[in-house]
Motif scaffolding. Structure first.
Motif, short mmCIF file in Angstrom:
data_model
loop_
_atom_site.label_atom_id
_atom_site.label_comp_id
_atom_site.label_asym_id
_atom_site.label_seq_id
_atom_site.Cartn_x
_atom_site.Cartn_y
_atom_site.Cartn_z
N ASP A 159 -36.89 -0.19 21.12
CA ASP A 159 -35.86 0.19 20.09
C ASP A 159 -35.53 -1.14 19.12
O ASP A 159 -35.34 -0.74 18.07
N GLN A 164 -35.77 -0.43 15.33
CA GLN A 164 -34.72 -1.05 14.39
C GLN A 164 -35.40 -2.05 13.25
O GLN A 164 -34.62 -2.16 12.44
N VAL A 169 -36.43 1.59 7.55
CA VAL A 169 -34.87 1.75 8.16
C VAL A 169 -34.38 1.59 7.03
O VAL A 169 -34.69 0.80 6.14
N LYS A 171 -31.03 0.24 6.79
CA LYS A 171 -30.37 -1.03 6.41
C LYS A 171 -31.19 -2.05 7.50
O LYS A 171 -31.14 -1.91 8.55
N GLU A 390 -33.51 5.69 11.78
CA GLU A 390 -32.23 5.01 11.53
C GLU A 390 -31.36 4.94 12.81
O GLU A 390 -31.77 5.54 13.86
N GLY A 391 -30.51 4.08 12.89
CA GLY A 391 -29.75 3.65 13.95
C GLY A 391 -30.53 3.09 14.96
O GLY A 391 -31.62 2.42 14.94
N GLN A 392 -30.17 3.45 16.12
CA GLN A 392 -30.80 3.03 17.45
C GLN A 392 -31.77 4.19 17.85
O GLN A 392 -31.79 5.18 17.40
N GLN A 397 -29.39 5.01 24.44
CA GLN A 397 -28.21 4.89 24.92
C GLN A 397 -27.80 6.07 26.21
O GLN A 397 -27.35 5.84 27.00
N THR A 473 -27.35 -1.29 23.19
CA THR A 473 -26.58 -0.24 23.50
C THR A 473 -25.35 -0.58 24.09
O THR A 473 -24.97 -1.44 24.38
N GLU A 474 -24.36 0.45 24.18
CA GLU A 474 -23.06 0.35 24.42
C GLU A 474 -22.79 -0.22 25.80
O GLU A 474 -22.07 -1.12 26.22
#
Length: 823
Positions: A159, A164, A169, A171, A390-392, A397, A473-474
């Motif tokens: 990840d 990432q 990607v 950003k 894009e993103g994770q 998650q 991750t959160e």
């Protein structure tokens, strides 16, 4: 038999008259020391020693010269002393410092042994179900830690780096070096495929760490076979206490294939990450999407089989064959199947069970996991896929959230089963009233998450260079944020607990205080008061220290759970609390970085200190002795247990010494050595126990082991060894302890326990009051606590008393029975 003392014992006639004995009884005094380096020459005085058996790690040593001391009750009789030097098993080399990084695995393995009660054959269905639920919950939590470790490296490699940091990607969050390393690959799928080698490799590295304890500690000749140990366990009834089961330490509760089971969990985690991401990239209804869904369903089914694989299923799902049938003989002669059948004793005869549960066969199951991983790799490399980076990484998650939920379910099952397992009236004698296992499980999982957070944040900072860095991750981010609130809450609770305990009364020594006209409490000097405070604090530690630690562990676990739930609720708050919530998250997220950095620095400093300084490894041997006391029951990656070598070796030596019916053994054990001695005695037969005298000092069995592990170190097992008991008793047993010893204490048997009031002066024959300085004794005597049991002058007197009782019991057993009439 010239190497041991010959002690003549008079025998009794049938009418009770004593006549000179015609035979001798051989007595061997066996010393089992506590933790720390052992000076063999000093303990085997007068001089000289020779190794009887063992190696450099552990062995038995015997005095080369006889002890000039006289055995009480005899004339000119000598005693030969042996010592079992086992303490080097807990010290080890510099590599032993690696156990710091295996702490979560060690703690979760202890959870399995903290079961409040191990149900027996005669217990009801509810108790048996509660015991099965507890074992399943411990296994579930152990698997979750393995998945957490493997998933962490998957998150870092797949990840944070491969996904990432990919140049495609939108950003940019990584430095130029990471982007350049991935720019040469044909597509993001190749970066994921190469990064997947990291978590897969971690699973096999852990398998190397999980090498069998027989490689760490040389194997001892087993006392029973594996089949005999399994049969004893299945026949266990109400009187078959756990530690008395034959072969308990050689053939412990660790089932075959448990190490492979955890490796499969790691491999399936890697396969799931490789499958989930491309599955969400494929359009709905496409062939690739259908294949991805089918492959993920297979992975999920295999993961479910691994999770629910418990030993009971091996005996439920299988083919039952008569023992001497043709099919049974064919199975016994078939390669790979010959070692799989399980013998089951029935009323109609012995049956052979051929298990059909998949994890019972590691080789085919491992091949299936390899095939699934290869299929996931090929699916990830599916051509003509339109990748959206894009993103994770999709799936990271979900994996972290599912893992956190699984651990919550495991802890809840531990709590529920701990409520149902204890018998009425036994809960007060257990740590945290039987819920210590659930509390330690929370700490083990939280520590594993802290390792995850530290690794993820360090990797993010390393990849970022001058940018913000890859996100985590959160659940990982949340665990890092609650570290500061947890530390503050636990610190406040510890301070309050310290104050409360200082207000609790300290039990005074159970001796009358003599009247002394020249010594009253009113004329205490400052030095006297200071020494009295030290004595009171030492007695307070004896009474409350272990309970304080239990309370602190329980409150820490409660604080962790409360803050996790609270942060989960805070995340769901809506405006106008949105600004306050964001500020709280930002502050705690920023505070977690230096705290985790300090934790990592502390771990590295401890690792370096233990690796470079032998004296620190000796001090760390105390933690190792208690943490690695129990065998690997649910987690194969826990540090190996030293008792799998020490207990069978001591059992073998006692069986060898007691093989001669005219020989007695006096065991003198101190501190952890007393636990080792009791564990070995529980493995002996009743006729052998009756010829053993035991003198324990500073024994932690009653204060620590029976409270922390009540399902295995049972009160019945301790009481039935007492000479005043009615079952399989010892010939003699005395347990001495001081009221200032924070670890050792009574075993709860009135005829066995003997208290030594520490820091006491003999005033008119009464001991137990604070010694005051005088012209004869101008210095306060030391407060020994847990130290200096073996060097105390009182120990020789206690040894003589135990030996006298042992000889008296032996003489009483040599009564000449009157002749009986012939039938």
């Amino acid at each position: 038999m010239g190497d041991v003392a010959k002690i003549e014992i008079d025998k009794k006639r049938a009418n009770g008259a004593r006549v000179p004995g015609t035979g001798g009884v051989e007595v061997v005094e066996l010393l089992v020391p506590g933790l720390g380096p052992v000076d063999r020459d000093r303990m085997l005085r007068p001089r000289g020693r020779g190794r009887e058996t063992g190696d450099d790690k552990a062995g038995f040593y015997r005095s080369a010269d006889r002890d000039p001391g006289v055995v009480p009750g005899t004339e000119d009789q000598l005693l030969v002393r042996e010592i079992y030097d086992w303490t080097r098993l807990t010290i080890g080399g510099a590599s032993r410092a690696l156990w710091l990084f295996l702490m979560p695995f060690l703690l979760i393995n202890l959870v399995a042994w903290m079961q409040p009660r191990w149900p027996s054959r005669v217990d009801g269905r509810g108790t048996k179900l509660a015991g099965a639920v507890y074992e399943f919950a411990a296994r579930l939590l152990a698997l979750s830690l393995t998945v957490l470790v493997v998933g962490t490296f998957g998150q870092v490699a797949m990840d944070q780096f491969a996904w990432q940091c990919h140049p495609a990607v939108e950003k940019r969050v990584c430095g130029d070096q990471a982007g350049e390393a991935l720019a040469g690959l044909p597509g993001p799928q190749w970066g994921l495929a190469l990064a997947a080698l990291v978590p897969a490799g971690v699973a096999f590295v852990l398998l190397r760490v999980a090498r069998d304890a027989k490689q760490e500690y040389l194997p001892v000749l087993p006392t029973v076979t594996a089949d005999e140990a399994e049969a004893a366990r299945r026949r266990r009834d109400a009187d078959g206490l756990p530690l008395e089961l034959a072969g308990f330490w050689e053939h412990n509760r660790r089932e075959p294939g448990i190490a492979a089971q955890h490796v499969w969990a790691g491999l399936l985690t890697t396969a799931a990450l490789l499958t989930w991401t491309p599955m969400h990239q494929d359009p709905a209804g496409s062939t690739a999407k259908t294949i991805g869904i089918a492959l993920f369903a297979v992975i999920s089914a295999m993961a479910l089989v691994v999770v629910v694989s418990v030993p009971a299923l091996y005996r439920k799902f299988g083919i039952r064959l008569p023992e001497h049938s043709l099919r049974a003989r064919l199975v016994a002669r078939t390669w790979y199947l010959s070692t799989k059948p399980i013998k089951i004793e029935r009323e109609t005869g012995t049956m052979t069970l051929l298990p059909l549960w998949p994890t019972r066969y590691p080789l085919p199951a491992g091949i299936c996991c390899a095939v699934v991983n290869a299929a996931a790799l090929l699916y990830c490399l599916w051509p003509d896929r339109q990748w959206r980076v894009e993103g994770q990484l999709p799936g990271i998650q979900v994996q972290s959230t599912a893992l956190l939920l699984a651990q919550g379910v495991g802890v809840a099952l531990l709590l529920i089963s701990a409520v149902l397992l204890p018998c009425k009236g036994t809960r007060r004698g257990m740590a945290l009233f039987g819920h210590a296992g659930a509390a330690v499980a929370v700490l083990a999982c939280f520590l594993g998450w802290l390792y995850t957070v530290a690794l993820a944040q360090w990797t993010s900072a390393w990849l970022a260079e001058d940018r913000a860095g890859p996100v985590v991750t959160e659940p990982v981010h949340r665990m890092g944020m609650i570290l500061l609130p947890v530390l503050v809450t636990v610190a406040l609770a510890a301070a309050v607990m310290w104050v409360v305990v200082r207000l609790l009364p300290v039990p005074a020594p159970d001796v009358p205080r003599p009247a002394h006209p020249d010594r009253s409490d009113a004329d205490l000097t400052k030095d006297d008061q200071r020494h009295l405070n030290l004595l009171t604090a030492a007695r307070r530690r004896h009474t409350y220290l272990l309970r304080e630690l239990n309370w602190l562990i329980g409150f820490s676990a409660l604080a962790i759970v409360v803050w996790i739930v609270l942060f989960d609720q805070l995340k769901g708050l809506r405006k106008p609390e949105e600004g306050a919530r964001s500020l709280i998250y930002d502050l705690l997220g920023a505070a977690s970085v230096p705290l985790l950095a300090a934790l990592a620095a502390l771990m590295l400093f401890a690792f370096r200190t233990l690796a470079l300084r032998p004296e620190m490894r000796q001090n760390a041997g105390l933690a190792w002795a208690f943490g690695a006391f129990w065998p690997r029951a649910v987690h194969p990656f826990a540090p190996p247990s030293w008792t799998t070598r020490a207990v069978p070796e001591l059992v073998r030596r006692l069986q060898f010494l007691l093989r001669d019916e005219h020989r007695l053994v006096l065991i003198r054990a101190s501190s952890m050595g007393s636990v080792l001695a009791l564990a070995a005695i529980w493995q002996l037969e009743a006729r052998e126990r009756e010829r053993i005298g035991l003198l324990t000092s500073g024994c932690p069995v009653g204060m620590y082991f029976s409270r922390q592990y009540p399902g295995f170190v049972c009160g019945e097992s301790i009481r039935w060894l007492a000479p005043c008991g009615a079952r399989a008793k010892l010939g003699a047993w005395t347990n001495v302890w001081r009221d200032t010893d924070p670890l050792g204490g009574p075993v709860g048997i009135e005829c066995v326990d003997r208290q030594w009031p520490d820091d006491a002066e003999d005033w008119q024959g009464v001991r137990g009051v604070m010694a005051r300085r005088s012209e004869r004794h101008p210095v306060f005597p030391p407060i020994n606590g847990h130290r200096n049991y073996t060097t105390d002058d009182l120990m020789i007197r206690e040894r003589d008393r135990v030996l006298e009782r042992l000889l008296r019991v032996r003489a009483a057993g040599d009564v000449i029975a009157p002749p009986t009439a012939s039938p």
